[in-house]
Design an enzyme around this catalytic site. Structure first.
Site, PDB file in Angstrom:
ATOM      1  N   VAL A  13       0.840  -1.209   0.000  1.00  5.41           N
ATOM      2  CA  VAL A  13       0.000   0.000   0.000  1.00  5.41           C
ATOM      3  C   VAL A  13       0.876   1.260   0.000  1.00  5.41           C
ATOM      4  O   VAL A  13       0.554   2.249  -0.665  1.00  5.41           O
ATOM      5  CB  VAL A  13      -0.973  -0.012   1.200  1.00  5.41           C
ATOM      6  CG1 VAL A  13      -1.845   1.236   1.190  1.00  5.41           C
ATOM      7  CG2 VAL A  13      -1.838  -1.265   1.163  1.00  5.41           C
ATOM      8  N   GLU A 126      -9.852   5.917   6.079  1.00  2.00           N
ATOM      9  CA  GLU A 126     -10.705   5.378   5.001  1.00  2.00           C
ATOM     10  C   GLU A 126     -10.207   4.019   4.505  1.00  2.00           C
ATOM     11  O   GLU A 126     -10.989   3.131   4.170  1.00  2.00           O
ATOM     12  CB  GLU A 126     -10.750   6.378   3.837  1.00  2.00           C
ATOM     13  CG  GLU A 126     -11.679   6.005   2.715  1.00  2.00           C
ATOM     14  CD  GLU A 126     -13.143   5.947   3.138  1.00  2.00           C
ATOM     15  OE1 GLU A 126     -13.717   6.993   3.436  1.00  2.00           O
ATOM     16  OE2 GLU A 126     -13.706   4.827   3.183  1.00  2.00           O
ATOM     17  N   GLY A 131     -10.810  -1.448   1.780  1.00  4.44           N
ATOM     18  CA  GLY A 131      -9.761  -1.068   0.811  1.00  4.44           C
ATOM     19  C   GLY A 131     -10.114   0.216   0.083  1.00  4.44           C
ATOM     20  O   GLY A 131     -10.203   1.282   0.681  1.00  4.44           O
ATOM     21  N   ILE A 133     -12.925   1.060  -1.250  1.00  5.36           N
ATOM     22  CA  ILE A 133     -14.341   1.450  -1.236  1.00  5.36           C
ATOM     23  C   ILE A 133     -14.518   2.634  -0.295  1.00  5.36           C
ATOM     24  O   ILE A 133     -14.149   2.550   0.877  1.00  5.36           O
ATOM     25  CB  ILE A 133     -15.238   0.295  -0.741  1.00  5.36           C
ATOM     26  CG1 ILE A 133     -15.028  -0.956  -1.586  1.00  5.36           C
ATOM     27  CG2 ILE A 133     -16.696   0.709  -0.731  1.00  5.36           C
ATOM     28  CD1 ILE A 133     -15.746  -2.181  -1.036  1.00  5.36           C
ATOM     29  N   ASP A 198     -10.249 -10.290  11.123  1.00  9.95           N
ATOM     30  CA  ASP A 198     -10.092  -9.103  10.278  1.00  9.95           C
ATOM     31  C   ASP A 198     -11.463  -8.435  10.070  1.00  9.95           C
ATOM     32  O   ASP A 198     -11.603  -7.215  10.200  1.00  9.95           O
ATOM     33  CB  ASP A 198      -9.480  -9.539   8.938  1.00  9.95           C
ATOM     34  CG  ASP A 198      -9.437  -8.432   7.909  1.00  9.95           C
ATOM     35  OD1 ASP A 198      -8.519  -7.600   7.973  1.00  9.95           O
ATOM     36  OD2 ASP A 198     -10.322  -8.398   7.026  1.00  9.95           O
ATOM     37  N   LYS A 202     -13.020  -4.686  11.361  1.00  8.12           N
ATOM     38  CA  LYS A 202     -13.636  -3.733  10.430  1.00  8.12           C
ATOM     39  C   LYS A 202     -15.060  -3.384  10.850  1.00  8.12           C
ATOM     40  O   LYS A 202     -15.460  -2.216  10.797  1.00  8.12           O
ATOM     41  CB  LYS A 202     -13.612  -4.317   9.013  1.00  8.12           C
ATOM     42  CG  LYS A 202     -12.188  -4.384   8.444  1.00  8.12           C
ATOM     43  CD  LYS A 202     -12.116  -5.228   7.187  1.00  8.12           C
ATOM     44  CE  LYS A 202     -10.722  -5.225   6.570  1.00  8.12           C
ATOM     45  NZ  LYS A 202     -10.561  -6.228   5.510  1.00  8.12           N
ATOM     46  N   GLY A 306      -5.595  -4.513  -2.062  1.00  6.68           N
ATOM     47  CA  GLY A 306      -4.741  -4.278  -3.239  1.00  6.68           C
ATOM     48  C   GLY A 306      -4.072  -2.923  -3.149  1.00  6.68           C
ATOM     49  O   GLY A 306      -4.601  -1.989  -2.533  1.00  6.68           O
TER      50      GLY A 306
END
Ligand code: HSE
Length: 442
Positions: A13, A126, A131, A133, A198, A202, A306
């Site tokens: 990232v 964010e 990711g 979105i 995970d 979130k 990604g």
């Protein structure tokens, strides 16, 4: 004056973020004002996918978060420590922080946001959920007039990929997981993903934003997908369901005097009716369905991980902070006396874009012809389209009524002008009674 970014971490990232910052063309003009100032890495010698001046790299990450020149610290190292300590130190040194670290925020959000409030700095996240979105900013801003009832998400791409393959191939969990690991879709240690942790991090973050209160992570019920078998998926399918790992936060169904704060927050495999909007979210994609009053349902869908997508969210947060700093700094020096407007909210362009005429648009077409049922009509249509550089994808004679034939063609991508010229010629053929309809095909 550029806004100086102190970047912690140059992994997937981090490199994606550098790529955006180094290539500002055709992005928001404010991107040009962001300068990569220092980059903290674990090893100076590691081969990188991005090129940076060596003097910007350091292994001393603490020196970045305490550097008086740094405006915004971007934490992309992941994990709990030293990420938590570095974020807190950055806040202590009055840096605004952007992070993609859901694990730290879900566990230490209270500590971090209390410190941030005291220091008067922002901590934006964010990229921590979904990711690329945009879902955090919509929850904070675009949807803030709503009373939120529920947030239901597919927020883990790894498990969604495994469940999608189990459904499509009828394979068992262990076998698909092993294959996913080989293909790089699942980590060597898959626990955080497949056991739901995970997703729990979130949904704790999303619930906190949606319902305006802190969430204790240990109170989030968490069940992963290890117990989902090919047999269950097949039975679910027969009954009209697909099995998805859902992360759900909603107000408790039994209203109580304090029901505003009374929530369910849970992660577990769930049978989702096939017609539900989340049922068709497959592979590594994520989606978050938010229900509220008065909006009803709104769903955010996209790549949940990604380099590029996650960096897109990181840079959006950096821009939000840069816009605030720009207004703060600009207002002090505006000679006109007029307030400087937020560059992300104000209209900042004067020129007109060039919009292509429809005749230049390249698209596929569907056309339905009513013709006399003569030999050679289809051949004539094909030849005419060919003369006008219109390549056909399919030709079907769908129906035959008395002596009229109904012929439907779908073209490949063609220039609209060429297609229209072919139709003009086809209209003149005695065998063609009518061009009944034409539509563009996506
Ligand atoms: N491991 C996560 C997933 C991606 O599989 O969705 C990062 O949040």
């Amino acid at each position: 004056m550029a806004f100086k970014i102190g970047l912690l971490g140059l992994g997937t990232v981090g490199a994606g973020t550098v790529q955006i910052l180094q290539d500002p063309a055709q992005r928001h003009p404010l991107v040009q004002e962001l300068a990569i100032y220092r980059v903290g890495v674990r090893s100076l010698d590691k081969p990188r996918t991005v090129t940076l001046p060596p003097e910007q790299l350091t292994t001393d990450l603490a020196s970045i978060v305490t550097d008086p020149s740094v405006d915004i610290v971007v934490e992309l190292i992941g994990g709990l420590e030293p990420a938590r300590s570095l974020i807190l130190k950055a806040i202590e040194h009055r840096k605004h922080v952007v992070t993609a670290n859901k694990a730290v925020i879900a566990r230490f959000g209270a500590e971090i946001y209390t410190a941030a409030a005291q220091a008067g700095v922002y901590v934006l996240l964010e990229a921590a959920v979904g990711g690329g979105i945009p879902v955090i900013e919509p929850l904070k801003q675009s949807l803030c007039a709503n009373r939120i009832h529920s947030v239901t998400g597919i927020v883990n791409g790894t498990t969604n990929y495994i469940l999608t393959r189990m459904k499509n191939e009828g394979g068992d969990f262990a076998q698909i997981l092993a294959d996913a690991q080989q293909l790089g879709y699942a980590e060597a240690d898959p626990t955080a993903d497949v056991d739901g942790f995970d997703a729990a991090d979130k949904i704790a973050i999303l619930a906190s934003l949606a319902f305006g209160g802190r969430i204790k992570l240990e109170e989030v019920y968490c069940e992963g997908i290890r117990g989902v078998s090919a047999t269950d998926i097949a039975y679910a399918e027969q009954l009209g369901f697909v099995i998805k790992l859902l992360a759900i936060a909603k107000r408790a169904s039994q209203p109580t005097p304090d029901s505003l704060d009374h929530l369910q927050v849970r992660v577990h495999p769930t049978l989702v009716p096939k017609q539900h909007p989340l049922a068709s979210v497959n592979d590594v994609y994520n989606a978050i369905l938010i229900e509220g009053t008065p909006i009803g349902q709104v769903m955010f869908f996209g790549p949940g991980a990604g380099a590029g997508p996650t960096a897109s969210a990181v840079v959006a947060d950096i821009l939000n902070i840069a816009a605030i700093l720009k207004v703060e700094r600009g207002c002090a020096v505006q000679p006109s006396g007029l307030p400087l407007l937020d560059p992300l909210l104000a209209c900042s362009h004067q020129h007109y874009c060039t919009v292509a005429p429809i005749s230049d648009v390249v698209t596929r077409f569907y056309a339905r012809f009513l013709t006399k049922d003569f030999p050679g009509v289809i051949g004539k249509l094909g030849t005419c389209f060919g003369h006008h550089e219109v390549s056909l994808e399919s030709v079907v004679q769908i129906d035959r009524r008395s002596d009229t034939a109904e012929i439907v063609v779908v073209t490949h991508d063609v220039k609209e002008g060429n297609f229209r010229r072919a139709l003009e010629e086809i209209c003149t053929y005695p065998a063609v009674e009518q061009i009944a309809s034409t539509f563009r095909v996506l």
